[in-house]
Motif scaffolding. Structure first.
Motif, PDB file in Angstrom:
ATOM      1  N   TYR A 138      15.299  18.296  47.364  1.00  0.00           N
ATOM      2  CA  TYR A 138      15.845  19.178  48.391  1.00  0.00           C
ATOM      3  C   TYR A 138      14.843  20.303  48.615  1.00  0.00           C
ATOM      4  CZ  TYR A 138      19.378  22.004  50.827  1.00  0.00           C
ATOM      5  OH  TYR A 138      20.087  22.734  51.753  1.00  0.00           O
ATOM      6  N   HIS A 140      14.904  23.132  50.496  1.00  0.00           N
ATOM      7  CA  HIS A 140      15.319  24.522  50.682  1.00  0.00           C
ATOM      8  C   HIS A 140      16.167  24.996  49.506  1.00  0.00           C
ATOM      9  CE1 HIS A 140      13.699  24.058  54.673  1.00  0.00           C
ATOM     10  NE2 HIS A 140      14.550  23.083  54.946  1.00  0.00           N
ATOM     11  N   ARG A 141      15.637  24.872  48.311  1.00  0.00           N
ATOM     12  CA  ARG A 141      16.395  25.249  47.120  1.00  0.00           C
ATOM     13  C   ARG A 141      16.512  26.759  46.956  1.00  0.00           C
ATOM     14  NH1 ARG A 141      12.753  21.942  45.755  1.00  0.00           N
ATOM     15  NH2 ARG A 141      11.640  23.366  44.362  1.00  0.00           N
ATOM     16  N   ALA A 144      19.910  27.597  48.097  1.00  0.00           N
ATOM     17  CA  ALA A 144      20.931  27.151  47.151  1.00  0.00           C
ATOM     18  C   ALA A 144      20.945  28.035  45.907  1.00  0.00           C
ATOM     19  CB  ALA A 144      20.680  25.690  46.773  1.00  0.00           C
ATOM     20  N   THR A 159      25.288  30.389  53.128  1.00  0.00           N
ATOM     21  CA  THR A 159      24.820  29.197  53.832  1.00  0.00           C
ATOM     22  C   THR A 159      25.912  28.685  54.759  1.00  0.00           C
ATOM     23  OG1 THR A 159      23.393  28.596  51.976  1.00  0.00           O
ATOM     24  CG2 THR A 159      23.938  26.854  53.550  1.00  0.00           C
ATOM     25  N   ILE A 162      27.167  23.544  55.065  1.00  0.00           N
ATOM     26  CA  ILE A 162      27.389  23.044  53.703  1.00  0.00           C
ATOM     27  C   ILE A 162      27.350  21.522  53.746  1.00  0.00           C
ATOM     28  CG2 ILE A 162      28.875  23.099  51.682  1.00  0.00           C
ATOM     29  CD1 ILE A 162      27.779  25.803  52.463  1.00  0.00           C
ATOM     30  N   THR A 163      26.259  20.944  53.318  1.00  0.00           N
ATOM     31  CA  THR A 163      26.095  19.494  53.320  1.00  0.00           C
ATOM     32  C   THR A 163      26.223  18.949  51.898  1.00  0.00           C
ATOM     33  OG1 THR A 163      23.696  19.663  53.047  1.00  0.00           O
ATOM     34  CG2 THR A 163      24.548  19.669  55.295  1.00  0.00           C
ATOM     35  N   SER A 165      23.927  17.295  50.352  1.00  0.00           N
ATOM     36  CA  SER A 165      22.673  17.585  49.653  1.00  0.00           C
ATOM     37  C   SER A 165      22.670  19.003  49.094  1.00  0.00           C
ATOM     38  CB  SER A 165      21.484  17.392  50.604  1.00  0.00           C
ATOM     39  OG  SER A 165      21.392  16.060  51.039  1.00  0.00           O
ATOM     40  N   PHE A 166      23.223  19.944  49.859  1.00  0.00           N
ATOM     41  CA  PHE A 166      23.295  21.329  49.392  1.00  0.00           C
ATOM     42  C   PHE A 166      24.198  21.436  48.171  1.00  0.00           C
ATOM     43  CE2 PHE A 166      25.586  25.363  49.359  1.00  0.00           C
ATOM     44  CZ  PHE A 166      24.548  26.273  49.308  1.00  0.00           C
ATOM     45  N   THR A 169      22.513  19.920  45.133  1.00  0.00           N
ATOM     46  CA  THR A 169      21.496  20.832  44.602  1.00  0.00           C
ATOM     47  C   THR A 169      22.145  21.984  43.852  1.00  0.00           C
ATOM     48  OG1 THR A 169      20.045  20.286  46.458  1.00  0.00           O
ATOM     49  CG2 THR A 169      19.540  22.284  45.214  1.00  0.00           C
TER      50      THR A 169
END
Length: 482
Positions: A138, A140-141, A144, A159, A162-163, A165-166, A169
């Motif tokens: 990912y 854009h950590r 997160a 954020t 909210i996906t 992947s987010f 992470t």
């Protein structure tokens, strides 16, 4: 991902003090500690992130993924120690350099009568952390991690999108910094996240095979529910992957660098256990057709009507059985030539529900009008109903509490010292009493979990145990009065 007490090249702590500071995000305005985090991304992660952003229909500008991003966070030391066992050990144990640096910086501020909460950013202790994308892939950590710190400080997540992947992470970071309870509480209550659906039924003309994107999301759901303590979602997701399969479990699988994320090889023995449970279920279902093929190719008469045409009836039913199984790709012709192995299909993504439904389509053809109850269909339907009822037991998915506290009692996979077959595995004999057991009609019935495990992990299966007890020419049902 690893921690580093040494500053990276050309960005040392001395340069920070002299004015070369990274962007500082104030999680709390009166924070007394600075976390200086360097996020490193691989070329593959940057490439996949750009490709995903190009497919988005949103008009809002998307952040550009960077090979290296450096962000500092102003936080409260006491909050970190109370919410995270990782930070409690790292920042308070005098054996670590970070704890010594904090004590030295606080002592210097005290000599100047400056409270850490009111000190300038340059005067506070800086703790450096390095983070790579190996586990999450990912890009854009930093966002997160910023939201993780906000959760620990009791603040809302900033954020907007909210996906899955987010959230994944966030769960991986929470596991790394040992603060999963706080993040789990936020996921259930404060974080408005709708879990993606991966088990939808295919359309009429659509191939009923789980796509790689769906499996990627499903595996993330398993990882998040495991790390953040979501037992109900873990059971649903693990059962779904057992019933649908995985491209990683293929006998023809090739090395794929895009599958290096941590959820593509689930931790704590989950990957091996889930694969083994699916193999056990498939072996049990496959044993049904193997059993009847063996019966009809033996010299034992299967047609019990006693007609002169009974032998021809057996041959006819064997041919119909063979034609049905090969046409439905449930059996493959393999001879002594190595090239014949290419005819075997990859069944790693074969859906178990579709498999049982296909077997139910077995035709009830008969050689003539007198052989009305001969053939595979009459004998196999009750067996398929029995197996289908076992699939609703809670022993099929992973129970998070039992897997953590008493793994040996619920694991199907035998220990390495026990060999391929469990030491307590016994042959299974199917009888009419089992087929008519009313308890199997109800989910979560008492003893159903252990019974399902015993059936699917049996050393062998006899699906016509009662028929072979005594070969009687009469077709009159035998009543059991006991």
């Amino acid at each position: 991902m690893d921690d580093s007490s040494a500053a990276p090249d050309s960005e040392s702590l001395d340069n920070n003090r002299s004015g070369k500071l990274p962007e500082v995000i104030s999680i709390v305005e009166n924070g007394d500690l600075i976390l200086d985090v360097i996020f490193e991304n691989s070329k593959d992660t940057i490439r996949s992130t750009r490709a995903a952003q190009s497919k988005l229909s949103s008009r809002e500008p998307q952040p550009v993924p960077k090979k290296k991003a450096r962000v500092a966070y102003r936080v409260n030391l006491q909050v970190l120690k109370s919410q995270s066992k990782y930070f409690e050990r790292l920042l308070t144990d005098s054996r670590f350099k970070e704890a010594k640096d904090i004590a030295s910086a606080f002592a210097s501020l005290k000599l100047r009568n400056i409270k850490p909460e009111a000190a300038e950013v340059k005067e506070l202790p800086w703790i450096e952390i390095q983070d790579d994308d190996q586990a999450t892939q990912y890009a854009h950590r930093e966002g997160a991690f910023s939201d993780l710190l906000r959760i620990l400080h009791g603040k809302d997540v900033v954020t907007k999108q909210i996906t899955m992947s987010f959230v994944t992470t966030l769960a991986v970071l929470a596991d790394r910094f040992d603060c999963a309870p706080a993040v789990s509480k936020c996921l259930v209550g404060g974080l408005k996240f709708k879990w993606p659906v991966t088990n939808r039924k295919p359309l009429r003309d659509e191939v009923s095979v789980m796509s790689r994107n769906n499996e990627d999301i499903l595996r993330q759901k398993i990882l998040v529910s495991w790390l953040l303590g979501q037992p109900t979602r873990l059971q649903a997701a693990t059962k779904e992957i057992i019933m649908n399969g995985s491209c990683r479990w293929s006998a023809f699988a090739e090395d794929d660098r895009s599958s290096d994320a941590t959820w593509w090889y689930l931790q704590d023995g989950l990957e091996q256990e889930l694969q083994y449970r699916r193999q056990c279920i498939l072996n049990t279902i496959a044993s049904v057709q193997r059993h009847f093929l063996k019966l009809y190719t033996s010299r034992t008469r299967q047609c019990k009507l006693g007609y002169d045409s009974s032998a021809a009836c057996d041959s006819y039913q064997l041919g119909e059985m063979f034609k049905f199984l090969t046409n439905k790709s449930l059996m493959f012709l393999v001879d002594f030539s190595p090239g014949s192995l290419d005819s075997i299909a990859d069944t790693s993504l074969l859906q178990i529900e579709s498999l049982i439904a296909t077997l139910r389509q077995c035709p009830s053809y008969q050689i003539d009008k007198n052989h009305t109850n001969c053939g595979l269909r009459t004998r196999i339907l009750s067996i398929l109903d029995f197996i289908h009822s076992l699939l609703s037991a809670n022993s099929i998915p992973i129970n998070r509490t039992l897997w953590k506290n008493n793994r040996q009692s619920v694991a199907w996979l035998p220990p390495e010292s026990a060999g391929k077959t469990p030491a307590d595995a016994k042959p299974f004999r199917f009888t009419r009493s089992l087929a008519g057991d009313q308890r199997l009609r109800f989910e979560n019935a008492l003893g159903a979990e252990k019974f399902a495990k015993d059936v699917f992990t049996a050393s062998s299966w006899d699906w016509t145990a009662e028929d072979q007890v005594q070969d009687l020419p009469s077709t009159t049902p035998r009543w059991n009065l006991r």
